[in-house]
Write a protein that holds these residues in place. Structure first.
Motif, mmCIF file in Angstrom:
data_model
loop_
_atom_site.group_PDB
_atom_site.id
_atom_site.type_symbol
_atom_site.label_atom_id
_atom_site.label_comp_id
_atom_site.label_asym_id
_atom_site.label_seq_id
_atom_site.Cartn_x
_atom_site.Cartn_y
_atom_site.Cartn_z
ATOM 1 N N ARG A 83 0.876 -1.183 0.000
ATOM 2 C CA ARG A 83 0.000 0.000 0.000
ATOM 3 C C ARG A 83 0.901 1.218 0.000
ATOM 4 N NH1 ARG A 83 -4.745 2.006 3.138
ATOM 5 N NH2 ARG A 83 -4.961 4.092 2.275
ATOM 6 N N LEU A 84 0.791 2.018 -1.039
ATOM 7 C CA LEU A 84 1.631 3.194 -1.200
ATOM 8 C C LEU A 84 0.958 4.405 -0.570
ATOM 9 C CD1 LEU A 84 4.169 4.492 -2.384
ATOM 10 C CD2 LEU A 84 2.925 4.769 -4.532
ATOM 11 N N ILE A 85 1.697 5.090 0.294
ATOM 12 C CA ILE A 85 1.220 6.312 0.920
ATOM 13 C C ILE A 85 1.846 7.465 0.149
ATOM 14 C CG2 ILE A 85 1.132 7.643 3.051
ATOM 15 C CD1 ILE A 85 1.583 4.958 4.527
ATOM 16 N N LYS A 136 3.129 20.586 -1.460
ATOM 17 C CA LYS A 136 3.119 19.158 -1.141
ATOM 18 C C LYS A 136 3.857 18.976 0.173
ATOM 19 C CE LYS A 136 2.786 17.012 -5.650
ATOM 20 N NZ LYS A 136 3.364 16.066 -6.576
ATOM 21 N N LEU A 137 3.105 18.662 1.221
ATOM 22 C CA LEU A 137 3.729 18.475 2.521
ATOM 23 C C LEU A 137 3.257 17.176 3.149
ATOM 24 C CD1 LEU A 137 5.419 19.416 4.925
ATOM 25 C CD2 LEU A 137 3.425 20.658 5.741
ATOM 26 N N MET A 138 2.000 17.129 3.516
ATOM 27 C CA MET A 138 1.481 15.970 4.214
ATOM 28 C C MET A 138 0.916 14.980 3.219
ATOM 29 S SD MET A 138 1.278 14.788 7.157
ATOM 30 C CE MET A 138 0.685 15.387 8.694
ATOM 31 N N GLY A 139 1.063 13.715 3.523
ATOM 32 C CA GLY A 139 0.567 12.695 2.627
ATOM 33 C C GLY A 139 -0.719 12.076 3.101
ATOM 34 N N ASP A 140 -1.131 11.120 2.368
ATOM 35 C CA ASP A 140 -2.246 10.291 2.750
ATOM 36 C C ASP A 140 -1.837 9.571 4.027
ATOM 37 O OD1 ASP A 140 -4.618 8.924 2.655
ATOM 38 O OD2 ASP A 140 -4.105 7.698 0.914
ATOM 39 N N PHE A 141 -2.744 8.861 4.656
ATOM 40 C CA PHE A 141 -2.355 8.088 5.827
ATOM 41 C C PHE A 141 -3.091 6.766 5.853
ATOM 42 C CE2 PHE A 141 -6.025 10.436 7.335
ATOM 43 C CZ PHE A 141 -6.710 9.507 8.099
ATOM 44 N N VAL A 142 -2.532 5.840 6.611
ATOM 45 C CA VAL A 142 -3.130 4.530 6.827
ATOM 46 C C VAL A 142 -3.390 4.418 8.314
ATOM 47 C CG1 VAL A 142 -2.720 2.046 6.730
ATOM 48 C CG2 VAL A 142 -1.888 3.505 4.901
ATOM 49 N N GLU A 143 -4.566 3.954 8.680
ATOM 50 C CA GLU A 143 -4.886 3.785 10.091
ATOM 51 C C GLU A 143 -4.948 2.306 10.417
ATOM 52 O OE1 GLU A 143 -7.953 5.662 13.325
ATOM 53 O OE2 GLU A 143 -7.726 6.568 11.356
ATOM 54 N N ILE A 169 -0.036 5.893 10.088
ATOM 55 C CA ILE A 169 1.221 6.067 9.362
ATOM 56 C C ILE A 169 0.975 7.152 8.322
ATOM 57 C CG2 ILE A 169 2.963 4.967 7.906
ATOM 58 C CD1 ILE A 169 1.966 2.254 9.025
ATOM 59 N N PHE A 170 1.738 8.242 8.400
ATOM 60 C CA PHE A 170 1.604 9.362 7.481
ATOM 61 C C PHE A 170 2.783 9.417 6.527
ATOM 62 C CE2 PHE A 170 -1.066 10.855 10.910
ATOM 63 C CZ PHE A 170 -2.082 11.518 10.261
#
Length: 83
Positions: free
Chosen positions: A43-45, A54-61, A67-68
């Motif tokens: 899974r690519l974030i 472009k600073l903050m990315g997607d995240f996984v919970e 995980i950011f």
């Protein structure tokens, strides 16, 4: 190795945050991580753009952990992250 992991332990997730060196040339269409993501091997974030930056990315919970993806900030990391 990622194919074997997916086959033997489908509930185990592999997560990657694309870095500034993962795309060899800016004219390349997709990075090697995007290809592995499209094959369901990880899974690519990815970074998201807000207000042209472009600073903050997607995240996984995962349970109680997030995980950011965050762009490389170098020596500015300490001052930018609290914001």
């Amino acid at each position: 190795m990622l194919s074997q992991l997916k086959e033997k332990s489908p509930s185990t997730g592999v997560y990657a945050i694309e870095g500034n060196h993962d795309l060899a040339f800016h004219q390349d269409g997709k990075s090697w991580l995007e290809i592995l993501n499209s094959q369901g091997l990880l899974r690519l974030i990815k970074l998201k753009e807000a207000n042209g930056v472009k600073l903050m990315g997607d995240f996984v919970e995962l349970d109680k952990v997030r995980i950011f993806g965050v762009r490389y900030l170098g020596s500015n990391t300490v001052s930018v992250i609290p914001g």
